[in-house]
Motif scaffolding. Structure first.
Motif, short mmCIF file in Angstrom:
data_model
loop_
_atom_site.label_atom_id
_atom_site.label_comp_id
_atom_site.label_asym_id
_atom_site.label_seq_id
_atom_site.Cartn_x
_atom_site.Cartn_y
_atom_site.Cartn_z
N UNK A 14 0.85 -0.99 -0.33
CA UNK A 14 -0.07 0.13 0.41
C UNK A 14 0.50 1.55 0.04
N UNK A 15 0.17 1.90 -0.01
CA UNK A 15 1.07 3.54 0.01
C UNK A 15 0.36 4.42 0.71
N UNK A 16 1.38 4.73 2.17
CA UNK A 16 1.03 5.51 3.05
C UNK A 16 0.68 7.29 2.65
N UNK A 17 -0.56 7.41 3.48
CA UNK A 17 -1.04 8.53 3.25
C UNK A 17 -0.50 10.04 3.40
N UNK A 18 0.51 10.03 4.14
CA UNK A 18 1.05 10.74 4.71
C UNK A 18 2.77 10.99 4.21
N UNK A 20 2.90 9.00 1.63
CA UNK A 20 3.44 8.77 0.18
C UNK A 20 4.76 7.78 -0.11
N UNK A 21 5.03 7.15 0.66
CA UNK A 21 6.27 5.80 0.18
C UNK A 21 5.29 4.48 0.20
N UNK A 22 5.80 3.57 -0.72
CA UNK A 22 5.46 2.16 -0.24
C UNK A 22 5.31 1.69 0.74
N UNK A 23 4.30 0.41 1.07
CA UNK A 23 5.17 -0.28 2.02
C UNK A 23 4.09 -1.49 2.21
N UNK A 36 -5.34 -0.92 7.55
CA UNK A 36 -4.28 -0.08 8.08
C UNK A 36 -4.04 1.08 6.75
N UNK A 37 -3.79 2.59 6.94
CA UNK A 37 -3.44 3.28 6.19
C UNK A 37 -2.27 4.65 6.36
N UNK A 38 -1.49 3.58 7.47
CA UNK A 38 -0.32 4.88 7.96
C UNK A 38 1.11 3.17 7.63
N UNK A 39 2.14 4.04 7.16
CA UNK A 39 3.67 2.63 7.05
C UNK A 39 4.69 3.13 8.71
N UNK A 40 4.25 3.59 9.06
CA UNK A 40 4.21 3.69 10.76
C UNK A 40 3.74 4.43 11.63
N UNK A 41 3.89 3.96 12.98
CA UNK A 41 3.24 5.28 14.26
C UNK A 41 3.49 6.57 14.14
N UNK A 42 5.10 6.73 13.43
CA UNK A 42 5.54 8.00 12.98
C UNK A 42 4.29 8.99 12.05
N UNK A 43 4.01 8.24 10.98
CA UNK A 43 2.90 8.94 9.70
C UNK A 43 1.59 9.25 10.96
#
Length: 61
Positions: A14-18, A20-23, A36-43
């Motif tokens: 998927x692509x992170x909404x914040x 824009x990197x693929x994860x 799941x919408x974000x790649x990490x807790x930071x995003x």
């Protein structure tokens, strides 16, 4: 080697909404992958917050 291994290239992405990197899919996300919408807790922490509700102005009333 055992035939049970999953090749990482075959995992869904998927692509992170914040950022824009693929994860890629992770085992801990197996039950909630659709949510799941974000790649990490930071995003997730940097996501754009919705505007706070507009309060009634002191002039009205």
């Amino acid at each position: 080697m055992s035939g049970k291994r999953t090749v990482k290239a075959n995992l869904p992405t998927k692509t992170c909404l914040v950022c824009q990197r693929p994860f890629t899919w992770r085992k801990k996300w197996s039950r909630v992958w659709d949510e799941v919408l974000y790649c990490s807790d930071a995003c997730r922490g940097r996501r754009q917050q919705k505007s706070p509700p507009v309060a009634a102005s002191p002039d009205s009333g």
